[in-house]
Design a protein around this motif. Structure first.
Motif, short mmCIF file in Angstrom:
data_model
loop_
_atom_site.label_atom_id
_atom_site.label_comp_id
_atom_site.label_asym_id
_atom_site.label_seq_id
_atom_site.Cartn_x
_atom_site.Cartn_y
_atom_site.Cartn_z
N GLY A 115 -23.36 14.90 25.02
CA GLY A 115 -22.06 16.12 24.83
C GLY A 115 -21.38 15.98 23.64
O GLY A 115 -21.91 15.37 22.69
N GLU A 116 -20.34 16.73 23.51
CA GLU A 116 -19.65 16.82 22.22
C GLU A 116 -18.21 16.83 22.56
O GLU A 116 -17.74 17.50 23.57
N PHE A 117 -17.22 16.34 21.60
CA PHE A 117 -16.09 16.31 21.79
C PHE A 117 -15.68 18.01 21.11
O PHE A 117 -14.47 18.24 22.02
N GLY A 118 -16.21 18.57 20.46
CA GLY A 118 -15.98 19.80 20.10
C GLY A 118 -16.24 19.99 18.56
O GLY A 118 -17.31 19.35 18.10
N LYS A 119 -15.91 21.15 17.95
CA LYS A 119 -16.75 21.67 16.69
C LYS A 119 -15.43 21.51 15.43
O LYS A 119 -14.37 21.34 16.02
N PHE A 120 -15.64 21.14 14.38
CA PHE A 120 -14.76 20.97 13.35
C PHE A 120 -15.20 21.32 11.94
O PHE A 120 -16.47 21.74 11.65
N VAL A 287 -2.23 13.01 16.38
CA VAL A 287 -3.15 12.43 15.17
C VAL A 287 -4.28 13.43 15.11
O VAL A 287 -4.52 13.72 14.01
N VAL A 288 -5.05 13.79 15.97
CA VAL A 288 -5.94 14.88 15.89
C VAL A 288 -5.96 15.82 17.17
O VAL A 288 -5.68 15.33 18.16
N PHE A 289 -5.87 17.09 16.92
CA PHE A 289 -5.71 18.22 17.74
C PHE A 289 -7.03 18.44 18.39
O PHE A 289 -8.28 18.54 17.59
N ASN A 290 -7.31 18.58 19.78
CA ASN A 290 -8.47 19.08 20.22
C ASN A 290 -8.02 20.33 21.04
O ASN A 290 -7.71 20.28 22.22
N TYR A 435 -13.70 11.66 14.80
CA TYR A 435 -13.51 12.75 14.00
C TYR A 435 -12.92 12.41 12.64
O TYR A 435 -13.43 12.92 11.74
N LEU A 436 -12.04 11.43 12.58
CA LEU A 436 -11.46 11.39 11.30
C LEU A 436 -12.85 10.36 10.51
O LEU A 436 -12.61 10.68 9.27
#
Length: 993
Positions: A115-120, A287-290, A435-436
């Motif tokens: 799966g995926e955490f999201g897109k960036f 720290v990181v928005f989702n 992500y970072l």
């Protein structure tokens, strides 16, 4: 319409290149050409005027529940209630991605298990080698510009400026920045919400929809600045102080509670929860928005200058004026000059007995000397691994004291460990790291480090840091502990100034004897009368808090006790501190030394120290004693901590306890005993000071993840007093004309659809003539309301008893009180008074000596403008919006200074006041200006003829003429000036939708 003559050609071309519908933003996929110098202002105007894009976002976001960081279960519940909104948002993302200028670099972030955490938006996908050399702090600005790029508010040219930072930053180029969220505390939050409520009325009066005035980004408001230390040295202090807090501030709190329901996207954290910056660090910081599958770095601007504390967590954040924050809430990109970045390399390890406070005072002095105003400071090097997250936050917190926009610590393994400690889920921490790393924003010191470019470089071996304190009047006047006694005696001898009290030799040893509750007592110059463990600078740091407990324990076991007439207090930054002090068993020893918990908020450091015992106050006043306060805060400017403590020293919490035990700052801890123990033996500093190993063991066993989880699960539930507040469910606020706390401000009265245009200054009188280092504490109403002041007279006339005056900070929602308290600091030095200290001035036409407010009203009644003359660093200190609002209400049209603090200069522009700088090497004295002249500022009356940073001529009625630089630093600031300020600018643009 801003700069109409300059806009025509650009407006036509921009309109041809991009079209916008009321509901959907249609973005062009091809780049828009960089605006030429001739049309750049029109480009900015087009970017800021047409807000259909904001309207489309508003229709989406305002209907969505607040996506606030909560437990995984509560997020699932939230998702179930907002499926239609989420689906709509995903469709919008899909549409946006297909049209976005940087759609080619949008990338999926996979989960390790599928799966995926999201897109960036991927920085590596740009395949530009310049990005690898960018400081991490600049990469955050870059990502924001790419993600928000619509070739309208943010252009591809803006993105290129940031990528080319090495070449563009020295040129002071302008870029837009859209922070992910806004942070408020109640002192600054109340006037912000007052302004928003008033802006809704203005929109209604202009015949438009008041609901357009609504935050577009998450806004967190933590009520933490209202508690005062009325009750100390008592087990019931927390409850009693909170009861007094609610009694004084019930109306303000009810107003904020109304705001939390009237405005969408606004979270209010109730009183008694903690200090805003520690709550931000431990709970609010993402720290990181989702956000519904879109990943991006957390960033924040706050109305407290110490918002920078969050930089210790790798979140880019800094303080802005309340006016700027309101515009950011309403979707306006912040215009900022692309900053230089100072690389600060750390190596080595702190020696035994040296605290994070000693380190931050050392760093503050170094950076002040280096010169970092308007810059970012980014820390790096092998020494980073030796600093805990709390140590980093301590250094980041004091960015305003060393003058930087922020002191940034990129995310590394230490950050991830802290996130787990403070209750963030494993999945969240995994997403943050993934992500970072993927976007080249993570530092792994186990891997080879690629060289980054910095504007300048500093380095510090941590082993060279020694114990120290700072004072007696400024945070960057560091004094090594071993030199403190000699420095104190030098201060007694020196002329009155930042390091001098001018006490005659024959009076330096005088003793003031008095009776304290039936006990004999005495005070001398340097006697400690306030000892406070306070402020977010240190209470976020378990090592120094538990270190203070160990000092108290050792002293108690040896038979030392703090003198009963010293006002001692402990104000933790969050409920977690209480839990680990109790877990360690050290709170009882702090209690035995008088450091009972008095409340959860900014107390002594912001002047909420409460009254001294009457016998102590009389002993100081009647004998002109230079009494001392020692506090673990970050500000010690004159008149801030308490009117009767003329010497104020910043120190670590363990040192606060040590000085309280000694009872004086006139001591050499290496040679002189602190006191006599129960065995009759002299007890020295070394006998009560814990080793680093002792502290580390207690931290390891006492600071536990469950403490953070249990504290923040209940943070928004409030307390019985908060929950009992009844507020109306109305969109518009019902102003009470008789209220002395909340009053409708006059900023938008008789506002017209068209902007008023720029203004010069003609034959203005000098209201005040200042020297260097006039702080916002000197300008803005702060601390207690003096009994014979114009503000006191105003309150008495409205039936408010002196005992109910409360503080200026608590009355920030009433412009009538605040205008009367502007320039009311009892320690302010105005050259027109020829050496006399205090909140008065000379009415130039008559020679009368009046309170500043009364003189200003006389000038206004006569239709005469006023200006202020000042020296260097005008407006340094806290980012108080009233330091700009107050002078505007007094009729001040311009400030002419040698230099300005960054936020204050911006706030002056935001309120329509002209900031001017003398040319290098010149000031009022060198030009022979006395302040008795009348001043005219030759500013063009067409905005199209004014450029950022241009020279203007100032003439006086005595024939003197000189050139100044007008400090409108960006084209956007010129737009604000054209409209009479930033908020009228926002209202007019929203009105055009």
């Amino acid at each position: 319409m801003y700069c109409r003559a300059r806009f025509a050609s650009r407006l036509a071309s921009t309109t041809a290149e991009a079209s916008f519908s009321p509901s959907v933003c249609s973005r062009v996929s091809s780049p828009i050409a960089s605006p030429s110098s001739a049309s750049s202002v029109s480009f900015w105007n087009q970017r800021y005027r047409s807000l259909s894009f904001l309207s489309s976002l508003r229709s989406l976001r305002c209907s969505a529940p607040r996506l606030h960081w909560r437990s995984p279960e509560s997020l699932r519940i939230l998702a179930r209630t907002s499926v239609p909104v989420v689906e709509r948002f995903h469709r919008r993302i899909a549409t946006t991605a297909s049209e976005h200028p940087f759609k080619g670099v949008m990338t999926s972030l996979p989960k390790p298990g599928g799966g995926e955490f999201g897109k960036f938006y991927s920085l590596p996908a740009l395949n530009d080698p310049r990005i690898d050399r960018l400081p991490y702090s600049i990469r955050i600005l870059l990502e924001s510009a790419i993600r928000n790029c619509d070739n309208f508010q943010v252009t591809k040219d803006d993105v290129e400026k940031i990528i080319d930072w090495e070449n563009t930053s020295p040129k002071q180029v302008e870029i837009p920045f859209k922070p992910a969220r806004v942070l408020l505390q109640d002192f600054t939050g109340v006037p912000a919400v007052v302004d928003l409520a008033s802006m809704r009325d203005a929109m209604k009066n202009l015949g438009n929809d008041p609901k357009k005035i609504n935050p577009l980004v998450p806004v967190d408001l933590v009520i933490d600045h209202s508690v005062q230390v009325d009750v100390a040295r008592s087990e019931n202090a927390v409850q009693e102080n909170m009861e007094l807090e609610f009694k004084r501030n019930k109306e303000r709190f009810a107003f904020l509670k109304w705001g939390s329901s009237a405005f969408h996207n606004m979270l209010v954290v109730p009183p008694g929860s903690g200090i805003v910056h520690q709550v931000n660090l431990e709970y609010l910081g993402r720290v990181v928005f989702n956000s519904d599958g879109m990943l991006y770095p957390d960033s924040v601007v706050g109305t407290d200058s110490h918002t920078t504390m969050i930089d210790g967590l790798g979140v880019a954040g800094w303080g802005v004026g309340g006016i700027e924050a309101e515009a950011a809430m309403l979707g306006q990109p912040m215009s900022m000059v692309l900053p230089g970045v100072v690389g600060f390399k750390l190596s080595g390890k702190l020696r035994d007995g040296v605290t994070a406070t000693d380190l931050v005072l050392t760093v503050t002095q170094m950076l002040r000397k280096h010169g970092v105003v308007g810059k970012f400071v980014e820390f790096y090097g092998e020494g980073m691994g030796e600093l805990s997250l709390a140590d980093r936050a301590t250094i980041a917190n004091m960015s305003p004291e060393y003058g930087a926009t922020m002191g940034f610590f990129p995310v590394d393994h230490v950050t991830l460990q802290y996130l787990k400690l403070t209750g963030r889920s494993d999945e969240t921490v995994s997403m943050i790291e993934a992500y970072l790393r993927a976007n080249k924003m993570f530092v792994d010191y186990n891997e080879p480090q690629q060289e980054r470019a910095y504007s300048s470089y500093l380095q510090l071996d941590l082993a060279e840091v020694e114990p120290c304190i700072s004072g007696p009047k400024r945070p960057h006047d560091r004094v090594p502990l071993k030199e403190m006694k000699a420095d104190w005696h030098a201060c007694l001898d020196n002329n009155v100034g930042f390091k001098g009290f001018a006490v005659p030799k024959e009076e330096q040893n005088k003793v003031s004897k008095f009776t304290f509750h039936g006990l004999p007592a005495e005070l001398r110059h340097g006697s400690v009368v306030i000892a406070a463990i306070t402020s977010c600078t240190n209470t976020s740091n378990p090592s120094v808090m538990l270190g203070a407990g160990l000092v108290a324990k050792k002293a108690y076991e040896l038979g030392l006790e703090v003198k009963p007439w010293i006002k001692t207090s402990l104000a933790p930054g969050s409920g977690v501190v209480t839990k680990y002090l109790l877990q360690s068993g050290l709170q009882k020893y702090l209690n035995q030394q008088g450091f009972n918990i008095v409340g959860y908020g900014c107390t002594t450091c912001i002047g909420n120290s409460g009254e001294l015992d009457e016998s102590v106050a009389s002993a100081i006043s009647e004998n002109d004693i230079i009494a001392a306060a020692v506090l673990s805060g970050n500000r010690n400017f004159e008149g801030r901590v308490h009117p009767l403590t003329r010497a104020n020293y910043l120190a670590s919490p363990p040192l606060v306890v040590a000085y309280a035990l000694a009872g004086t700052v006139d001591i050499d801890f290496e040679k002189e005993p602190i006191g006599t123990g129960k065995s009759g033996k002299s007890i020295y500093f070394k006998d009560i000071w814990p080793s680093n190993d002792e502290i580390a063991q207690v931290v390891q066993s006492s600071v536990l993840p469950d403490m953070f989880k249990s504290t923040y699960e209940a943070i928004t539930k409030g307390n019985p007093m908060w929950n009992q507040l009844s507020v109306p469910a109305s969109m518009l606020y019902s102003w009470d004309p008789n209220s002395t706390y909340i009053h409708e401000p006059p900023y938008f009265k008789n506002m017209t659809v068209e902007p008023p245009g720029p203004h010069g200054v003609k034959d203005a009188y000098c209201l005040l003539n200042f020297g260097d280092s006039i702080t916002t504490d000197h300008i803005s109403p702060a601390g207690s309301i003096q009994k014979d002041s114009p503000a006191a007279k105003f309150l008495l006339e409205r039936g408010v008893d002196k005992k109910d005056f409360n503080s200026y900070g608590s009355r920030r929602g009433n412009d009538e009180v605040m205008a009367r308290g502007t320039f009311a600091n009892i320690r302010i030095v105005n050259k027109l008074l020829k050496g006399e200290v205090g909140p008065k001035t000379i009415l130039v036409p008559t020679g009368e000596k009046l309170y500043v407010y009364d003189a200003a009203m006389r000038y206004k009644a006569a239709g005469q403008d006023t200006i202020v003359l000042a020296g260097a660093e005008y407006g340094s200190g806290s980012s108080r919006d009233w330091a700009a609002k107050g002078p505007m209400l007094l009729g001040v049209k311009a400030v002419i200074a040698k230099s300005f603090e960054r936020i204050h200069r911006s706030n002056l522009v935001g309120m329509g006041i002209i900031p001017l700088c003398f040319k290098p090497g010149e000031d009022a004295d060198s030009l022979g200006l006395t302040g008795h002249e009348r001043y005219s500022i030759d500013l063009p009356n067409k905005i199209s003829e004014i450029r950022p940073g241009q020279d203007v001529t100032v003439t006086t009625d005595t024939g003197k003429s000189f050139t100044c630089t007008v400090r409108f630093d960006t084209e956007v600031e010129l737009a604000y000036f054209d409209h009479g300020g930033i908020l009228p600018f926002v209202i007019r643009n929203l009105n055009r939708e």
